[in-house]
Write an enzyme that holds these catalytic residues in place. Structure first.
Site, mmCIF file in Angstrom:
data_model
loop_
_atom_site.group_PDB
_atom_site.id
_atom_site.type_symbol
_atom_site.label_atom_id
_atom_site.label_comp_id
_atom_site.label_asym_id
_atom_site.label_seq_id
_atom_site.Cartn_x
_atom_site.Cartn_y
_atom_site.Cartn_z
ATOM 1 N N HIS A 12 3.452 -2.012 3.665
ATOM 2 C CA HIS A 12 3.321 -0.592 3.329
ATOM 3 C C HIS A 12 4.673 0.000 2.932
ATOM 4 O O HIS A 12 5.684 -0.236 3.601
ATOM 5 C CB HIS A 12 2.757 0.185 4.521
ATOM 6 C CG HIS A 12 1.347 -0.183 4.861
ATOM 7 N ND1 HIS A 12 1.023 -1.383 5.456
ATOM 8 C CD2 HIS A 12 0.186 0.481 4.663
ATOM 9 C CE1 HIS A 12 -0.304 -1.436 5.622
ATOM 10 N NE2 HIS A 12 -0.818 -0.320 5.151
ATOM 11 N N ASP B 293 0.826 -1.203 0.000
ATOM 12 C CA ASP B 293 0.000 0.000 0.000
ATOM 13 C C ASP B 293 0.868 1.265 0.000
ATOM 14 O O ASP B 293 2.027 1.249 0.422
ATOM 15 C CB ASP B 293 -0.880 0.051 1.258
ATOM 16 C CG ASP B 293 -2.062 -0.892 1.175
ATOM 17 O OD1 ASP B 293 -2.175 -1.640 0.184
ATOM 18 O OD2 ASP B 293 -2.875 -0.884 2.117
#
Length: 224
Positions: A190, A47
């Protein structure tokens, strides 16, 4: 944005995988949490990118391990770093929609959510077809799912989630995640900002230790 950070001792994430699978069966809505498969594969997703500090090094690690991933990209970063987006697809990875900004999608008014979702897809579409989105913070509402479906997008969450934060505890993330990764898992990591650079080492450690192959979300779904 992270939905569940890695616990200091790892036991939270160790039990998150089976718990998430069980809970997801009770939650209505067309949301992909994992895939039922006996193939020795899992979906690796990132992400909040792309980012110059992490994306190029991540691509090197993935190539070294023969791994594929789905990158859920933020529209503002796509606009800022189009060359990194091109590098991701050139390496055979998949792109997906993480809306325009790194923020909690559930707090965005519906008209803005629709615009941001559409704009991010518009930015990504020149690089290939976009079929998945992930709401910021991992929290969704029925109206978000309806809006996404109208744009031919399906929500993807995950069974294991962690975020590097530039802290000493980052060194324990991979070890915490490893016991929970199983066939059909969707792993959420992430990247993006300078504080997330540790995701490169986390990814390398995970891929070095796992016997499962990392694939894209679309590839995982095709194996169900």
């Amino acid at each position: 944005m992270a939905t569940t950070p890695a616990g200091p001792a790892g036991f939270v994430l160790r039990w998150r995988e089976p718990a998430t699978r069980a809970v997801s069966r009770l939650i209505p809505g067309d949301v992909l949490w994992y895939v039922d498969t006996d193939d020795p594969v899992f979906a690796l997703t990132f992400d909040d990118g792309p980012g110059p500090e992490s994306t190029p090094r991540l691509l090197e690690v993935l190539a070294r391990h023969g791994a594929k991933a789905t990158f859920f990209l933020v529209g503002e970063r796509v606009e800022a770093y189009p060359h990194l987006v091109a590098s991701i697809t050139a390496a055979g990875h998949e792109l997906a929609n993480h809306l325009m900004r790194d923020e909690r999608s559930a707090l965005i008014p519906d008209p803005q959510f629709r615009r941001d979702l559409a704009r991010t897809t518009e930015l990504l579409s020149p690089y290939g077809p976009i079929r998945w989105f992930r709401p910021g913070s991992g929290v969704f509402t029925p109206r978000m799912l309806r809006s996404a479906a109208e744009q031919n997008l399906q929500a993807v969450l995950g069974t294991l989630v962690a975020a590097n934060r530039g802290l000493p505890s980052d060194e324990r993330i991979a070890k915490s995640l490893l016991p929970g990764v199983r066939p059909g898992s969707i792993l959420v990591l992430h990247e993006g900002g300078p504080e997330r650079q540790g995701v490169v080492e986390t990814t390398d450690e995970l891929l070095s230790a796992l016997s499962l192959q990392a694939v894209t979300v679309s590839d995982l779904v095709a194996r169900s």
